[in-house]
Design a protein around this motif. Structure first.
Motif, PDB file in Angstrom:
ATOM      1  N   ILE A  35       0.862  -1.181   0.000  1.00 46.91           N
ATOM      2  CA  ILE A  35       0.000   0.000   0.000  1.00 46.91           C
ATOM      3  C   ILE A  35       0.898   1.231   0.000  1.00 46.91           C
ATOM      4  CG2 ILE A  35      -1.776   1.286   1.248  1.00 46.91           C
ATOM      5  CD1 ILE A  35      -2.455  -1.410   2.685  1.00 46.91           C
ATOM      6  N   GLU A  36       0.625   2.152  -0.895  1.00 44.98           N
ATOM      7  CA  GLU A  36       1.331   3.425  -0.904  1.00 44.98           C
ATOM      8  C   GLU A  36       0.344   4.516  -1.280  1.00 44.98           C
ATOM      9  OE1 GLU A  36       4.515   3.529  -3.751  1.00 44.98           O
ATOM     10  OE2 GLU A  36       3.457   2.233  -5.119  1.00 44.98           O
ATOM     11  N   GLN A  37       0.727   5.750  -1.054  1.00 46.09           N
ATOM     12  CA  GLN A  37      -0.194   6.842  -1.346  1.00 46.09           C
ATOM     13  C   GLN A  37      -0.488   6.923  -2.844  1.00 46.09           C
ATOM     14  OE1 GLN A  37       1.123  10.841  -0.520  1.00 46.09           O
ATOM     15  NE2 GLN A  37      -0.963  11.485  -0.054  1.00 46.09           N
ATOM     16  N   LYS A  38       0.552   6.899  -3.644  1.00 43.06           N
ATOM     17  CA  LYS A  38       0.429   6.883  -5.101  1.00 43.06           C
ATOM     18  C   LYS A  38       1.246   5.702  -5.602  1.00 43.06           C
ATOM     19  CE  LYS A  38       0.147  11.875  -5.312  1.00 43.06           C
ATOM     20  NZ  LYS A  38       0.632  13.105  -5.937  1.00 43.06           N
ATOM     21  N   VAL A  49       2.931  -9.016  -6.670  1.00 39.15           N
ATOM     22  CA  VAL A  49       2.522  -8.239  -5.499  1.00 39.15           C
ATOM     23  C   VAL A  49       1.310  -7.384  -5.862  1.00 39.15           C
ATOM     24  CG1 VAL A  49       3.239  -6.437  -3.873  1.00 39.15           C
ATOM     25  CG2 VAL A  49       4.880  -8.174  -4.614  1.00 39.15           C
ATOM     26  N   ARG A  50       0.332  -7.362  -4.984  1.00 38.86           N
ATOM     27  CA  ARG A  50      -0.854  -6.518  -5.194  1.00 38.86           C
ATOM     28  C   ARG A  50      -0.517  -5.108  -4.715  1.00 38.86           C
ATOM     29  NH1 ARG A  50      -6.661  -7.192  -2.312  1.00 38.86           N
ATOM     30  NH2 ARG A  50      -7.607  -5.341  -3.194  1.00 38.86           N
ATOM     31  N   LEU A  51      -0.431  -4.169  -5.640  1.00 45.49           N
ATOM     32  CA  LEU A  51      -0.083  -2.787  -5.341  1.00 45.49           C
ATOM     33  C   LEU A  51      -1.361  -1.962  -5.250  1.00 45.49           C
ATOM     34  CD1 LEU A  51       2.235  -0.758  -4.991  1.00 45.49           C
ATOM     35  CD2 LEU A  51       2.224  -0.456  -7.471  1.00 45.49           C
ATOM     36  N   ILE A  52      -1.511  -1.237  -4.145  1.00 45.43           N
ATOM     37  CA  ILE A  52      -2.727  -0.464  -3.908  1.00 45.43           C
ATOM     38  C   ILE A  52      -2.355   0.988  -3.647  1.00 45.43           C
ATOM     39  CG2 ILE A  52      -4.738  -0.165  -2.413  1.00 45.43           C
ATOM     40  CD1 ILE A  52      -4.429  -3.173  -1.692  1.00 45.43           C
ATOM     41  N   ALA A  53      -2.982   1.918  -4.367  1.00 46.67           N
ATOM     42  CA  ALA A  53      -2.800   3.351  -4.141  1.00 46.67           C
ATOM     43  C   ALA A  53      -3.888   3.829  -3.185  1.00 46.67           C
ATOM     44  CB  ALA A  53      -2.868   4.116  -5.450  1.00 46.67           C
ATOM     45  N   SER A  54      -3.491   4.232  -1.988  1.00 44.52           N
ATOM     46  CA  SER A  54      -4.473   4.636  -0.976  1.00 44.52           C
ATOM     47  C   SER A  54      -5.258   5.872  -1.383  1.00 44.52           C
ATOM     48  CB  SER A  54      -3.786   4.867   0.369  1.00 44.52           C
ATOM     49  OG  SER A  54      -2.906   5.974   0.293  1.00 44.52           O
ATOM     50  N   ILE A  79      -3.261 -13.705   2.776  1.00 43.65           N
ATOM     51  CA  ILE A  79      -2.251 -12.651   2.880  1.00 43.65           C
ATOM     52  C   ILE A  79      -1.218 -13.051   3.927  1.00 43.65           C
ATOM     53  CG2 ILE A  79      -1.808 -10.266   3.596  1.00 43.65           C
ATOM     54  CD1 ILE A  79      -4.558  -9.558   2.444  1.00 43.65           C
ATOM     55  N   THR A  80       0.046 -12.994   3.533  1.00 45.15           N
ATOM     56  CA  THR A  80       1.132 -13.284   4.470  1.00 45.15           C
ATOM     57  C   THR A  80       1.869 -12.018   4.877  1.00 45.15           C
ATOM     58  OG1 THR A  80       2.670 -13.703   2.647  1.00 45.15           O
ATOM     59  CG2 THR A  80       1.513 -15.611   3.576  1.00 45.15           C
ATOM     60  N   ASP A  81       1.974 -11.063   3.952  1.00 42.91           N
ATOM     61  CA  ASP A  81       2.750  -9.856   4.205  1.00 42.91           C
ATOM     62  C   ASP A  81       2.023  -8.626   3.675  1.00 42.91           C
ATOM     63  OD1 ASP A  81       5.691 -10.942   4.935  1.00 42.91           O
ATOM     64  OD2 ASP A  81       4.820 -12.194   3.356  1.00 42.91           O
ATOM     65  N   ILE A  82       2.083  -7.550   4.474  1.00 43.76           N
ATOM     66  CA  ILE A  82       1.544  -6.259   4.054  1.00 43.76           C
ATOM     67  C   ILE A  82       2.654  -5.229   4.241  1.00 43.76           C
ATOM     68  CG2 ILE A  82      -0.163  -4.454   4.505  1.00 43.76           C
ATOM     69  CD1 ILE A  82      -1.996  -6.656   5.638  1.00 43.76           C
ATOM     70  N   PHE A  83       2.876  -4.430   3.210  1.00 44.98           N
ATOM     71  CA  PHE A  83       3.888  -3.375   3.253  1.00 44.98           C
ATOM     72  C   PHE A  83       3.196  -2.042   3.014  1.00 44.98           C
ATOM     73  CE2 PHE A  83       6.047  -7.233   2.099  1.00 44.98           C
ATOM     74  CZ  PHE A  83       7.217  -7.191   2.844  1.00 44.98           C
ATOM     75  N   VAL A  84       3.606  -1.023   3.761  1.00 50.41           N
ATOM     76  CA  VAL A  84       3.022   0.308   3.614  1.00 50.41           C
ATOM     77  C   VAL A  84       4.148   1.318   3.466  1.00 50.41           C
ATOM     78  CG1 VAL A  84       1.561   2.074   4.664  1.00 50.41           C
ATOM     79  CG2 VAL A  84       1.041  -0.338   5.065  1.00 50.41           C
ATOM     80  N   ASP A  85       4.106   2.093   2.396  1.00 52.38           N
ATOM     81  CA  ASP A  85       5.078   3.153   2.188  1.00 52.38           C
ATOM     82  C   ASP A  85       4.409   4.493   2.488  1.00 52.38           C
ATOM     83  OD1 ASP A  85       7.563   4.241   1.514  1.00 52.38           O
ATOM     84  OD2 ASP A  85       6.988   4.538  -0.570  1.00 52.38           O
ATOM     85  N   ALA A  86       5.165   5.406   3.089  1.00 47.45           N
ATOM     86  CA  ALA A  86       4.699   6.770   3.396  1.00 47.45           C
ATOM     87  C   ALA A  86       3.499   6.750   4.342  1.00 47.45           C
ATOM     88  CB  ALA A  86       4.394   7.534   2.120  1.00 47.45           C
ATOM     89  N   THR A  87       3.644   6.060   5.440  1.00 48.71           N
ATOM     90  CA  THR A  87       2.560   5.920   6.418  1.00 48.71           C
ATOM     91  C   THR A  87       2.014   7.263   6.889  1.00 48.71           C
ATOM     92  OG1 THR A  87       3.532   3.846   7.159  1.00 48.71           O
ATOM     93  CG2 THR A  87       1.949   4.886   8.638  1.00 48.71           C
ATOM     94  N   LEU A  88       2.894   8.211   7.180  1.00 50.17           N
ATOM     95  CA  LEU A  88       2.450   9.511   7.690  1.00 50.17           C
ATOM     96  C   LEU A  88       1.694  10.312   6.641  1.00 50.17           C
ATOM     97  CD1 LEU A  88       5.545  10.620   9.817  1.00 50.17           C
ATOM     98  CD2 LEU A  88       3.449   9.495  10.583  1.00 50.17           C
TER      99      LEU A  88
END
Length: 136
Positions: A35-38, A49-54, A79-88
């Motif tokens: 998951i990332e903002q963009k 990998v399933r890429l999701i734009a929040s 789902i085994t792993d979830i990654f989040v970029d730019a959490t703030l």
């Protein structure tokens, strides 16, 4: 387990996250989510990998963000792993709400890794009692 990659902007957090996403995708027998903002990592991570734009879902605040992550987990039990970029950028700079969000994520029993663009010294110390930090 919730793992944090912390550091100031430009310190290499996203590059490390992309490496960990690809390693998880290679090793996992289940689904890997990023998951990332963009969608900036589209060409850096494996197509498996399933890429999701929040930003596509209007997430505002950590309560909405937690509900979003729970919805993803409810939809796919493999789902085994979830990654989040730019959490703030996704949840905001309310560090008390961030701490509560991270505590809730520990209850999901998934391998969750998040990048946080802030020096460790600026974050609430309680976060590191239930989250692991990656030193790089």
């Amino acid at each position: 387990m919730v793992t944090l990659i912390t550091g100031i902007k430009g310190s290499g957090k996203t590059k490390l996250l992309a490496e960990r996403v690809n390693a998880a995708a290679a090793a996992s027998d289940g689904s890997v989510i990023c998951i990332e903002q963009k969608c900036k990592l589209m060409y850096e991570i494996r197509s498996r990998v399933r890429l999701i734009a929040s930003e596509d879902y209007g997430i505002e605040g950590y309560d909405a963000f937690y509900g979003f992550v729970c919805g993803i987990c409810a939809q796919d039990h493999d789902i085994t792993d979830i990654f989040v970029d730019a959490t703030l950028r996704i949840g905001g700079r309310d560090y008390d709400a961030l701490a509560l969000f991270l505590r809730k994520l520990t209850g999901l029993n998934k391998n969750i890794t998040l990048t946080i663009s802030e020096a460790k010294s600026e974050l609430p110390g309680e976060i590191f009692t239930f989250c692991e930090e990656i030193q790089f």
